[in-house]
Every structure is written in C-alpha cells, then in structure tokens.
Scaffold this motif. Structure first.
Motif, PDB file in Angstrom:
ATOM      1  N   VAL A  84       0.921  -1.043   0.042  1.00 55.48           N
ATOM      2  CA  VAL A  84      -0.125   0.009  -0.026  1.00 55.48           C
ATOM      3  C   VAL A  84       0.890   1.381  -0.007  1.00 55.48           C
ATOM      4  N   GLN A  85       0.559   2.169  -0.843  1.00 59.38           N
ATOM      5  CA  GLN A  85       0.966   3.584  -0.906  1.00 59.38           C
ATOM      6  C   GLN A  85      -0.012   4.495  -1.233  1.00 59.38           C
ATOM      7  N   HIS A  86       0.359   5.883  -0.506  1.00 58.10           N
ATOM      8  CA  HIS A  86      -0.692   7.042  -0.903  1.00 58.10           C
ATOM      9  C   HIS A  86      -0.146   8.187  -1.084  1.00 58.10           C
ATOM     10  N   ARG A  87      -0.785   9.026  -1.811  1.00 61.95           N
ATOM     11  CA  ARG A  87      -0.633  10.531  -1.856  1.00 61.95           C
ATOM     12  C   ARG A  87      -1.583  11.272  -1.812  1.00 61.95           C
ATOM     13  N   THR A  88      -1.278  12.528  -1.610  1.00 58.36           N
ATOM     14  CA  THR A  88      -2.384  13.503  -1.318  1.00 58.36           C
ATOM     15  C   THR A  88      -2.192  14.506  -2.462  1.00 58.36           C
ATOM     16  N   PRO A  89      -3.152  15.356  -2.499  1.00 52.79           N
ATOM     17  CA  PRO A  89      -3.061  16.559  -3.484  1.00 52.79           C
ATOM     18  C   PRO A  89      -1.927  17.699  -2.960  1.00 52.79           C
ATOM     19  N   MET A  90      -1.460  17.646  -1.941  1.00 52.52           N
ATOM     20  CA  MET A  90      -0.348  18.481  -1.488  1.00 52.52           C
ATOM     21  C   MET A  90       0.897  17.766  -2.088  1.00 52.52           C
ATOM     22  N   ASP A  91       1.030  16.573  -1.822  1.00 54.50           N
ATOM     23  CA  ASP A  91       2.014  15.630  -2.574  1.00 54.50           C
ATOM     24  C   ASP A  91       2.250  16.270  -4.172  1.00 54.50           C
ATOM     25  N   GLU A  92       1.191  16.264  -4.796  1.00 58.25           N
ATOM     26  CA  GLU A  92       1.119  16.364  -6.184  1.00 58.25           C
ATOM     27  C   GLU A  92       1.578  17.896  -6.497  1.00 58.25           C
ATOM     28  N   GLU A 134      -5.943  17.636   2.323  1.00 61.44           N
ATOM     29  CA  GLU A 134      -5.536  16.467   3.253  1.00 61.44           C
ATOM     30  C   GLU A 134      -6.187  14.873   2.904  1.00 61.44           C
ATOM     31  N   ALA A 135      -6.945  15.008   1.611  1.00 60.47           N
ATOM     32  CA  ALA A 135      -7.493  13.757   1.370  1.00 60.47           C
ATOM     33  C   ALA A 135      -6.318  12.796   0.613  1.00 60.47           C
ATOM     34  N   ARG A 136      -6.618  11.694   1.104  1.00 61.81           N
ATOM     35  CA  ARG A 136      -5.467  10.622   0.610  1.00 61.81           C
ATOM     36  C   ARG A 136      -5.930   9.801  -0.397  1.00 61.81           C
ATOM     37  N   LEU A 137      -5.299   9.503  -1.615  1.00 63.37           N
ATOM     38  CA  LEU A 137      -5.580   8.313  -2.504  1.00 63.37           C
ATOM     39  C   LEU A 137      -4.653   7.286  -2.273  1.00 63.37           C
ATOM     40  N   PHE A 138      -5.204   6.219  -1.782  1.00 63.42           N
ATOM     41  CA  PHE A 138      -4.436   5.109  -1.487  1.00 63.42           C
ATOM     42  C   PHE A 138      -4.502   4.089  -2.826  1.00 63.42           C
ATOM     43  N   GLN A 139      -3.197   3.394  -3.105  1.00 63.95           N
ATOM     44  CA  GLN A 139      -3.008   2.661  -4.131  1.00 63.95           C
ATOM     45  C   GLN A 139      -2.681   1.217  -3.594  1.00 63.95           C
ATOM     46  N   VAL A 140      -3.462   0.194  -3.988  1.00 63.43           N
ATOM     47  CA  VAL A 140      -2.969  -1.246  -3.416  1.00 63.43           C
ATOM     48  C   VAL A 140      -2.390  -2.172  -4.565  1.00 63.43           C
ATOM     49  N   GLN A 164      15.799   6.908   5.507  1.00 64.25           N
ATOM     50  CA  GLN A 164      15.138   7.647   4.418  1.00 64.25           C
ATOM     51  C   GLN A 164      14.088   6.618   3.631  1.00 64.25           C
ATOM     52  N   VAL A 165      12.871   6.639   3.988  1.00 62.83           N
ATOM     53  CA  VAL A 165      12.040   5.515   3.600  1.00 62.83           C
ATOM     54  C   VAL A 165      12.196   5.314   1.926  1.00 62.83           C
ATOM     55  N   LYS A 166      12.319   4.130   1.865  1.00 55.47           N
ATOM     56  CA  LYS A 166      12.213   3.551   0.474  1.00 55.47           C
ATOM     57  C   LYS A 166      10.905   3.404  -0.314  1.00 55.47           C
ATOM     58  N   ASP A 167      10.554   3.996  -1.366  1.00 55.85           N
ATOM     59  CA  ASP A 167       9.319   3.714  -1.934  1.00 55.85           C
ATOM     60  C   ASP A 167       9.220   2.327  -2.120  1.00 55.85           C
ATOM     61  N   LYS A 168       8.075   1.728  -1.610  1.00 53.06           N
ATOM     62  CA  LYS A 168       7.761   0.394  -1.791  1.00 53.06           C
ATOM     63  C   LYS A 168       7.389  -0.112  -3.106  1.00 53.06           C
ATOM     64  N   SER A 169       7.000   0.990  -4.072  1.00 49.96           N
ATOM     65  CA  SER A 169       6.620   0.417  -5.238  1.00 49.96           C
ATOM     66  C   SER A 169       7.878  -0.160  -6.151  1.00 49.96           C
ATOM     67  N   GLU A 170       9.135   0.328  -5.685  1.00 51.43           N
ATOM     68  CA  GLU A 170      10.173   0.085  -6.228  1.00 51.43           C
ATOM     69  C   GLU A 170      10.618  -1.496  -6.050  1.00 51.43           C
ATOM     70  N   VAL A 171      10.134  -1.870  -4.631  1.00 49.90           N
ATOM     71  CA  VAL A 171      10.501  -3.174  -4.147  1.00 49.90           C
ATOM     72  C   VAL A 171       9.341  -4.091  -4.984  1.00 49.90           C
TER      73      VAL A 171
END
Length: 206
Positions: A85-93, A146-152, A177-184
């Motif tokens: 699972v990972q997530h992003r917010t509009p602020m991240d974008e 603050e809305a979060r979009l989760f990707q599974v 430094q947290v590694k992006d799990k999507s890379e794994v």
C-alpha cells in the motif's frame, strides 16, 4: 529479526481452525510474526475494500483467500496474496508539480485539478501494473488538500515468497530515508512475470 504482518482471511469458504494453524505455523517458520485476523465480514472483500474497512491502517499485509484454502485442502503448497500500500495527497502532487503557474486559480479549482492529476498518475500506473487498484480516503471536511488517495498492489506468492516480500516491505519502511515500496514491488512483479517459483502474477477482479 522477525517481521510483523497482519494476515487476513478473506475467503468465502470458512477456514477450519486446524487449517489456519497449519498456514500460520508455516509462515511463522519463515520468520513472520503474524497477527491473524479472522472476521466473517471480510469474506470476498477485494484488497481496496479491505483496506477501507480496516481504516487504511496497514501498509502491507497477507491475504488468505479461497484459492489458499483449496490449495491447503488438497495438500498443495499454499499461496497467498501479498498486498503493498502507498498513498499520495493533493499536497504531494502540488509539491512535485512543474507545469504552468496555478496560483491564479481559486483554491477549489486548483484542488480539483490536483486531484485529477493524482488520479491520472495512479490510473497510468495501473496500466503498468494491472494487479492494483486505488481508493480515496476523504477527510471529514470534503474537498480538502488532506484527502489521501491510496493505491494497493498485490502479487500471489507461496510461503517463501510471501515471507520474502513482507521482509522487503518492512525493510523499505524502516530505512532512515524511507524507500518507495513500489520499487520493491516492481522487482517482485518482474520476477513473477518470468514465472519465478516464489511469485505468481494474478489479476484480482475489483
């Protein structure tokens, strides 16, 4: 070091206690500290709905489904779904946005645009990794940054592969430094597409 992970039973077929014990012992022998969760209301839930029902509380998890049960019942090597699972917010974008200046737009228009861009990001990613889905977690006050979009994302793996994936996801999160799990995930997905013994790619209908 042992890795903690939640194991959800989501099959529509009831797992007898002895079957659950057999599966959990096999995972434990491969270095996992399990938190088994057996709730009849989880039966048949797809990964994103399970995440929603659990209040978006896990970042990786294991799912034992009907296929897992049938494999155990027929004395085959069991496989499970491994969720990432990972997530992003509009602020991240907004932080990564490099296009035309949006400051002249009203906050509501700018937010709608950022949400659309965020959904497009995950939609394009889903084309690359079909075994994935996304879901919005809206804040109490709607239409906020603050809305979060989760990707599974998920893969089917045997006991060894599931344990390996959980350890890799945990290690990625525990780095300074947290590694992006999507890379794994991409590494495991590539191996699965080659027919690697520990991982099997599978499309789950949402």
């Amino acid at each position: 070091m042992r890795t903690s992970v939640e194991l959800f039973y989501t099959g529509s077929i009831q797992f007898p206690p002895s079957t659950r014990t057999s599966l959990e012992q096999a995972l434990s022998r491969n270095g996992l500290d399990l938190s088994p969760i057996y709730d009849p209301t989880f039966a048949g839930l797809p990964p994103t709905k399970l995440l929603e029902k659990r209040n978006y509380s896990f970042t990786y998890a294991l799912l034992a489904d009907d296929r897992t049960f049938l494999e155990l019942s027929s004395s085959q090597a069991p496989t499970l779904l491994v969720l990432c699972v990972q997530h992003r917010t509009p602020m991240d974008e907004w932080a990564s946005y490099t296009g035309p200046d949006l400051q002249g737009l009203s906050w509501s228009v700018r937010l709608a645009l950022l949400r659309s861009m965020l959904q497009e990001r995950f939609t394009l990613d889903q084309q690359r990794f079909p075994a994935s889905s996304w879901i919005w977690e809206e804040p109490e006050i709607p239409y906020r940054y603050e809305a979060r979009l989760f990707q599974v994302r998920w893969l089917r793996a045997n006991i060894v592969g599931a344990s390996q994936a959980c350890r890799a996801y945990a290690a990625a999160e525990n780095q300074l430094q947290v590694k992006d799990k999507s890379e794994v995930y991409a590494i495991f997905e590539a191996e699965a597409s080659k027919g690697w013994r520990s991982f099997r790619w599978i499309q789950v209908v949402i």
